[in-house]
Write a protein that holds these residues in place. Sequence first.
Motif, PDB file in Angstrom:
ATOM      1  N   TYR A 250       0.820  -1.223   0.000  1.00  0.00           N
ATOM      2  CA  TYR A 250       0.000   0.000   0.000  1.00  0.00           C
ATOM      3  C   TYR A 250       0.850   1.268   0.000  1.00  0.00           C
ATOM      4  CZ  TYR A 250      -2.533  -3.816   2.218  1.00  0.00           C
ATOM      5  OH  TYR A 250      -3.035  -5.046   2.545  1.00  0.00           O
ATOM      6  N   ALA A 251       1.998   1.237  -0.679  1.00  0.00           N
ATOM      7  CA  ALA A 251       2.855   2.432  -0.732  1.00  0.00           C
ATOM      8  C   ALA A 251       2.136   3.627  -1.370  1.00  0.00           C
ATOM      9  CB  ALA A 251       4.148   2.108  -1.478  1.00  0.00           C
ATOM     10  N   PRO A 252       1.397   3.469  -2.485  1.00  0.00           N
ATOM     11  CA  PRO A 252       0.697   4.642  -3.049  1.00  0.00           C
ATOM     12  C   PRO A 252      -0.343   5.236  -2.102  1.00  0.00           C
ATOM     13  CG  PRO A 252       0.864   2.901  -4.700  1.00  0.00           C
ATOM     14  CD  PRO A 252       1.277   2.303  -3.400  1.00  0.00           C
ATOM     15  N   ILE A 253      -1.093   4.372  -1.402  1.00  0.00           N
ATOM     16  CA  ILE A 253      -2.109   4.876  -0.480  1.00  0.00           C
ATOM     17  C   ILE A 253      -1.450   5.622   0.682  1.00  0.00           C
ATOM     18  CG2 ILE A 253      -3.951   4.206   1.109  1.00  0.00           C
ATOM     19  CD1 ILE A 253      -4.619   1.915  -0.712  1.00  0.00           C
ATOM     20  N   LEU A 254      -0.376   5.040   1.208  1.00  0.00           N
ATOM     21  CA  LEU A 254       0.326   5.688   2.316  1.00  0.00           C
ATOM     22  C   LEU A 254       0.979   7.000   1.878  1.00  0.00           C
ATOM     23  CD1 LEU A 254       1.972   2.540   3.937  1.00  0.00           C
ATOM     24  CD2 LEU A 254      -0.030   3.795   4.740  1.00  0.00           C
ATOM     25  N   GLY A 255       1.508   7.034   0.654  1.00  0.00           N
ATOM     26  CA  GLY A 255       2.077   8.279   0.145  1.00  0.00           C
ATOM     27  C   GLY A 255       1.026   9.353  -0.070  1.00  0.00           C
ATOM     28  N   LEU A 256      -0.141   8.953  -0.602  1.00  0.00           N
ATOM     29  CA  LEU A 256      -1.237   9.913  -0.778  1.00  0.00           C
ATOM     30  C   LEU A 256      -1.707  10.450   0.559  1.00  0.00           C
ATOM     31  CD1 LEU A 256      -3.361  11.264  -2.624  1.00  0.00           C
ATOM     32  CD2 LEU A 256      -4.772   9.211  -2.344  1.00  0.00           C
ATOM     33  N   PHE A 257      -1.820   9.574   1.556  1.00  0.00           N
ATOM     34  CA  PHE A 257      -2.253  10.011   2.884  1.00  0.00           C
ATOM     35  C   PHE A 257      -1.225  10.953   3.506  1.00  0.00           C
ATOM     36  CE2 PHE A 257      -2.565   9.334   7.517  1.00  0.00           C
ATOM     37  CZ  PHE A 257      -3.884   9.704   7.701  1.00  0.00           C
ATOM     38  N   ALA A 258       0.064  10.653   3.334  1.00  0.00           N
ATOM     39  CA  ALA A 258       1.105  11.525   3.887  1.00  0.00           C
ATOM     40  C   ALA A 258       1.100  12.892   3.207  1.00  0.00           C
ATOM     41  CB  ALA A 258       2.470  10.863   3.730  1.00  0.00           C
ATOM     42  N   GLY A 259       0.859  12.925   1.889  1.00  0.00           N
ATOM     43  CA  GLY A 259       0.814  14.204   1.184  1.00  0.00           C
ATOM     44  C   GLY A 259      -0.363  15.059   1.600  1.00  0.00           C
ATOM     45  N   ILE A 260      -1.537  14.434   1.766  1.00  0.00           N
ATOM     46  CA  ILE A 260      -2.733  15.199   2.151  1.00  0.00           C
ATOM     47  C   ILE A 260      -2.605  15.732   3.570  1.00  0.00           C
ATOM     48  CG2 ILE A 260      -5.214  15.029   2.584  1.00  0.00           C
ATOM     49  CD1 ILE A 260      -5.373  13.052   0.279  1.00  0.00           C
ATOM     50  N   THR A 261      -2.164  14.880   4.492  1.00  0.00           N
ATOM     51  CA  THR A 261      -2.040  15.334   5.879  1.00  0.00           C
ATOM     52  C   THR A 261      -0.932  16.364   6.045  1.00  0.00           C
ATOM     53  OG1 THR A 261      -0.597  13.430   6.336  1.00  0.00           O
ATOM     54  CG2 THR A 261      -2.948  13.191   6.841  1.00  0.00           C
ATOM     55  N   ASN A 262       0.022  16.405   5.111  1.00  0.00           N
ATOM     56  CA  ASN A 262       1.092  17.397   5.203  1.00  0.00           C
ATOM     57  C   ASN A 262       0.581  18.818   5.012  1.00  0.00           C
ATOM     58  OD1 ASN A 262       4.220  17.445   5.335  1.00  0.00           O
ATOM     59  ND2 ASN A 262       3.734  18.878   3.686  1.00  0.00           N
ATOM     60  N   LEU A 263      -0.655  18.974   4.523  1.00  0.00           N
ATOM     61  CA  LEU A 263      -1.237  20.304   4.376  1.00  0.00           C
ATOM     62  C   LEU A 263      -1.490  20.964   5.726  1.00  0.00           C
ATOM     63  CD1 LEU A 263      -3.813  19.589   1.519  1.00  0.00           C
ATOM     64  CD2 LEU A 263      -1.669  20.858   1.324  1.00  0.00           C
ATOM     65  N   VAL A 264      -1.641  20.164   6.777  1.00  0.00           N
ATOM     66  CA  VAL A 264      -1.827  20.702   8.128  1.00  0.00           C
ATOM     67  C   VAL A 264      -0.459  20.881   8.763  1.00  0.00           C
ATOM     68  CG1 VAL A 264      -2.902  20.370  10.382  1.00  0.00           C
ATOM     69  CG2 VAL A 264      -4.026  19.518   8.322  1.00  0.00           C
ATOM     70  N   PRO A 265      -0.041  22.093   9.077  1.00  0.00           N
ATOM     71  CA  PRO A 265       1.306  22.295   9.631  1.00  0.00           C
ATOM     72  C   PRO A 265       1.481  21.614  10.988  1.00  0.00           C
ATOM     73  CG  PRO A 265       0.373  24.372   8.845  1.00  0.00           C
ATOM     74  CD  PRO A 265      -0.739  23.366   8.841  1.00  0.00           C
TER      75      PRO A 265
END
Length: 380
Positions: A250-265
């Motif tokens: 699930y590397a793509p799902i985990l990468g997508l989740f990390a990118g989206i949550t990175n919007l919150v400082p």
Amino acid sequence: MITPPASPQRGLTKAQVLLIFLVLTAAIATGLSIFSSASTVISLFRTATAGLFLPILLSLIMTFLLDPIVSFIERGEIRRTTCIFIVYFLIALLLYFAANWFAPHWQQMWGSLKTDMPRYLSRMVMFLNEAQTNLQSRFPIIEHYDLPGRARQLAEQFLAQILVQTPKSALRIGTLMILGPLFTFFFLRDGHRTMRAFIGLVPNRYFEMAHDLYYHVSRQMAHFIRGRILEAFIIGMVVTAGLSLTDIGYAPILGLFAGITNLVPYIGPIVGMIPGILIALVDLGMGGQFWWIVIVYVLLAQVVIDNFILIPILISRVSNLHPLWVILAIIMGGKLYGVLGMIIGVPVASIIKIAILETRHYRRTFTLPGAVQDNDQPTA
């Protein structure tokens, strides 16, 4: 014999007291009526616009992202409306090919994730039991605290909340898919004209200040939004590429989740790395691949790429907020609008800061026409 003049009567007559009483009563009644009417109007306005906040916000973000592309196509002497339709067509074509290419892979990963979820939960409970045993042996004061039971209760509440919110989320997504492109179209076509009309309503002596303030706020917000989106995309790609070098699923799902949550400082990166680390701990154990995944999340993605490269180039020169104000903006935004408020809290704080600084700079640099100089006063 001369009689002394009569001294004026002190106090109020009954008629004056009655008049004052009637005036005060009328003033209090009028104030209560205005307050009640204002509260009713505000309540009606909030009810009427409750479902429009998110579409308008996302439309403004899409407007800032697409406006350079529309303006670039418009240089070829094409009408702006036609340019917007061209951009919409290109986006729809890109989404179509992306969906056809990603759909089979995403379906397979989601199916595997549903199958593996009970195994992850059971291993997590086992880790919690071991952690509770170790903690209770060192700290007898928490001997009766049920850590696995508490974690299971929180997980059940979270899943129940997801199930309850799923129909509402589907309805909101459908609303966004209709209202988002519609609002974005009008913002792209008429946004500059509308803002010029609003600025034209400003009195002449403040017109230049209002125009400069709008220009600086819109420019810096455009840079901020584009920078944050690009930052989240790069972080997601770095995490996906780093996890793909290991045996974790699930590397793509985990990468997508990390990118989206990175919007919150501050809070977002920590939340974004938790699922990947837990899955790596369950599937890979405490071996070399697990520590490589920790390095990808913490050292490579956050310290090197984000803090040393992306934030100084894309974000710092735009927002430039003190960490204390950033934390306060996140907390206040989260209290008002949840996760969405945590994301938009920093841009709103940046807008307030820009408005204050630009107004202060304008007042220091230029003399407002309302301030009359001593040497400008006519001499007698």
